[in-house]
Design a protein around this motif. Structure first.
Motif, PDB file in Angstrom:
ATOM      1  N   ALA A 155       0.860  -1.192   0.000  1.00 38.90           N
ATOM      2  CA  ALA A 155       0.000   0.000   0.000  1.00 38.90           C
ATOM      3  C   ALA A 155       0.892   1.236   0.000  1.00 38.90           C
ATOM      4  CB  ALA A 155      -0.928   0.008   1.214  1.00 38.90           C
ATOM      5  N   ALA A 156       0.278   2.375  -0.293  1.00 41.80           N
ATOM      6  CA  ALA A 156       1.021   3.632  -0.384  1.00 41.80           C
ATOM      7  C   ALA A 156       1.125   4.282   0.985  1.00 41.80           C
ATOM      8  CB  ALA A 156       0.347   4.573  -1.383  1.00 41.80           C
ATOM      9  N   ASN A 157       2.059   3.768   1.795  1.00 40.23           N
ATOM     10  CA  ASN A 157       2.401   4.482   3.029  1.00 40.23           C
ATOM     11  C   ASN A 157       3.904   4.380   3.241  1.00 40.23           C
ATOM     12  OD1 ASN A 157       3.154   2.342   4.979  1.00 40.23           O
ATOM     13  ND2 ASN A 157       1.003   1.743   4.861  1.00 40.23           N
ATOM     14  N   ALA A 158       4.453   5.251   4.059  1.00 39.45           N
ATOM     15  CA  ALA A 158       5.901   5.391   4.166  1.00 39.45           C
ATOM     16  C   ALA A 158       6.567   4.115   4.680  1.00 39.45           C
ATOM     17  CB  ALA A 158       6.242   6.578   5.057  1.00 39.45           C
ATOM     18  N   ASP A 159       5.961   3.438   5.648  1.00 41.41           N
ATOM     19  CA  ASP A 159       6.574   2.231   6.201  1.00 41.41           C
ATOM     20  C   ASP A 159       6.692   1.130   5.155  1.00 41.41           C
ATOM     21  OD1 ASP A 159       6.932   3.348   8.703  1.00 41.41           O
ATOM     22  OD2 ASP A 159       5.070   2.535   9.525  1.00 41.41           O
ATOM     23  N   LEU A 160       5.632   0.915   4.388  1.00 39.33           N
ATOM     24  CA  LEU A 160       5.651  -0.150   3.390  1.00 39.33           C
ATOM     25  C   LEU A 160       6.563   0.198   2.213  1.00 39.33           C
ATOM     26  CD1 LEU A 160       1.878  -1.140   3.451  1.00 39.33           C
ATOM     27  CD2 LEU A 160       3.798  -2.402   4.435  1.00 39.33           C
ATOM     28  N   LEU A 161       6.588   1.473   1.841  1.00 34.93           N
ATOM     29  CA  LEU A 161       7.507   1.897   0.782  1.00 34.93           C
ATOM     30  C   LEU A 161       8.950   1.792   1.239  1.00 34.93           C
ATOM     31  CD1 LEU A 161       5.455   4.907  -0.547  1.00 34.93           C
ATOM     32  CD2 LEU A 161       6.270   3.023  -1.976  1.00 34.93           C
ATOM     33  N   ASP A 162       9.202   2.121   2.498  1.00 32.03           N
ATOM     34  CA  ASP A 162      10.540   1.970   3.060  1.00 32.03           C
ATOM     35  C   ASP A 162      10.971   0.509   3.000  1.00 32.03           C
ATOM     36  OD1 ASP A 162      12.861   2.917   4.893  1.00 32.03           O
ATOM     37  OD2 ASP A 162      11.931   1.286   6.029  1.00 32.03           O
TER      38      ASP A 162
END
Length: 263
Positions: free
Chosen positions: A208-215
């Motif tokens: 999903a598009a959130n900072a933790d998952l993108l990190d």
């Protein structure tokens, strides 16, 4: 419908954050069910629209969008003095999610790694906020702007990978173009991305598009950074095997066949 003219609907993008009001839901259902075909650019978008209207579309088909690089594109691999990622797309937080880049790159571990993201694309209302966020978190040496260019292959002569934190997509052309240019993709699970990419092999997908998952997706990519060139070559091979080389011609043939079937 009033004139008894067959019609086809081409859905280029569907979002799970914009919903049809119940007062007009039947009108939408009528329009879509009575189309000769409803064409989507990804299965995920079809499911989003069916959820929005709470109905199944038995007349749905998936089609391919045209791309803006040569089918045999092979831009030169950049030097690896620093790992350079491109974020390609209009600067529009609601859809492309560039604000999330800031919240990933501001983390201490990325501050201490040789990595930089360059944004390419026209401003659609959020460049000022993005510039101010970059200054706020002292990220001027980590995130920059490359402007808008129609020569997409030039972007990949200067960058090793795509980082696209989209909140929603239809079928992101930049993903297809990136793969055709033999580069890996780091992106979110939206649009056609899951259909085109093999997670951990030709790309790295955040759920999903959130900072933790993108990190997490970027970290997994970083751990394989010495393999990016080879993984990019595999991405190029995959997209050429699984995506049409002539989407415009295919789409035209599709419409002609539909029209002839109604004669």
């Amino acid at each position: 419908q009033r004139l008894n003219i067959p019609y086809t609907i081409n859905v280029q993008c569907a979002s799970s954050s914009v919903f049809i009001h119940e007062s007009i839901m039947e009108e939408f259902r009528n329009a879509y069910h009575n189309a000769h075909k409803v064409l989507f650019v990804s299965k995920e978008n079809q499911e989003k629209l069916e959820t929005n209207m709470a109905t199944k579309l038995t007349n749905a088909e998936i089609v391919a969008n045209p791309f803006n690089v040569r089918h045999d594109a092979d831009p030169q691999w950049p030097e690896e003095d620093i790992f350079r990622l491109a974020c390609v797309g209009r600067i529009h937080f609601v859809s492309k999610g560039q604000d999330l880049l800031v919240h990933v790159l501001r983390r201490e571990k990325w501050q201490n790694r040789p990595i930089k993201i360059t944004l390419y694309g026209k401003n659609q209302g959020n460049k000022k906020q993005l510039e101010e966020l970059i200054k706020l978190y002292n990220l001027e040496d980590k995130i920059g702007f490359g402007g808008f260019t129609r020569n997409v292959e030039e972007i990949w002569e200067a960058n090793h990978a795509l980082f696209l934190p989209s909140r929603y997509e239809g079928a992101a052309l930049v993903v297809i173009e990136t793969m055709l240019c033999n580069r890996i993709v780091i992106t979110t699970d939206t649009g056609r991305n899951r259909e085109l990419l093999r997670d951990g092999e030709t790309g790295f997908i955040a759920h999903a598009a959130n900072a933790d998952l993108l990190d997490d997706a970027l970290e997994r990519a970083w751990q394989k950074r010495e393999q990016w060139r080879e993984l990019g070559k595999q991405a190029g091979k995959d997209i050429r095997e699984n995506y049409t080389s002539n989407p415009i011609g295919d789409f035209t043939d599709h419409l002609v066949a539909a029209a002839e079937s109604k004669r």
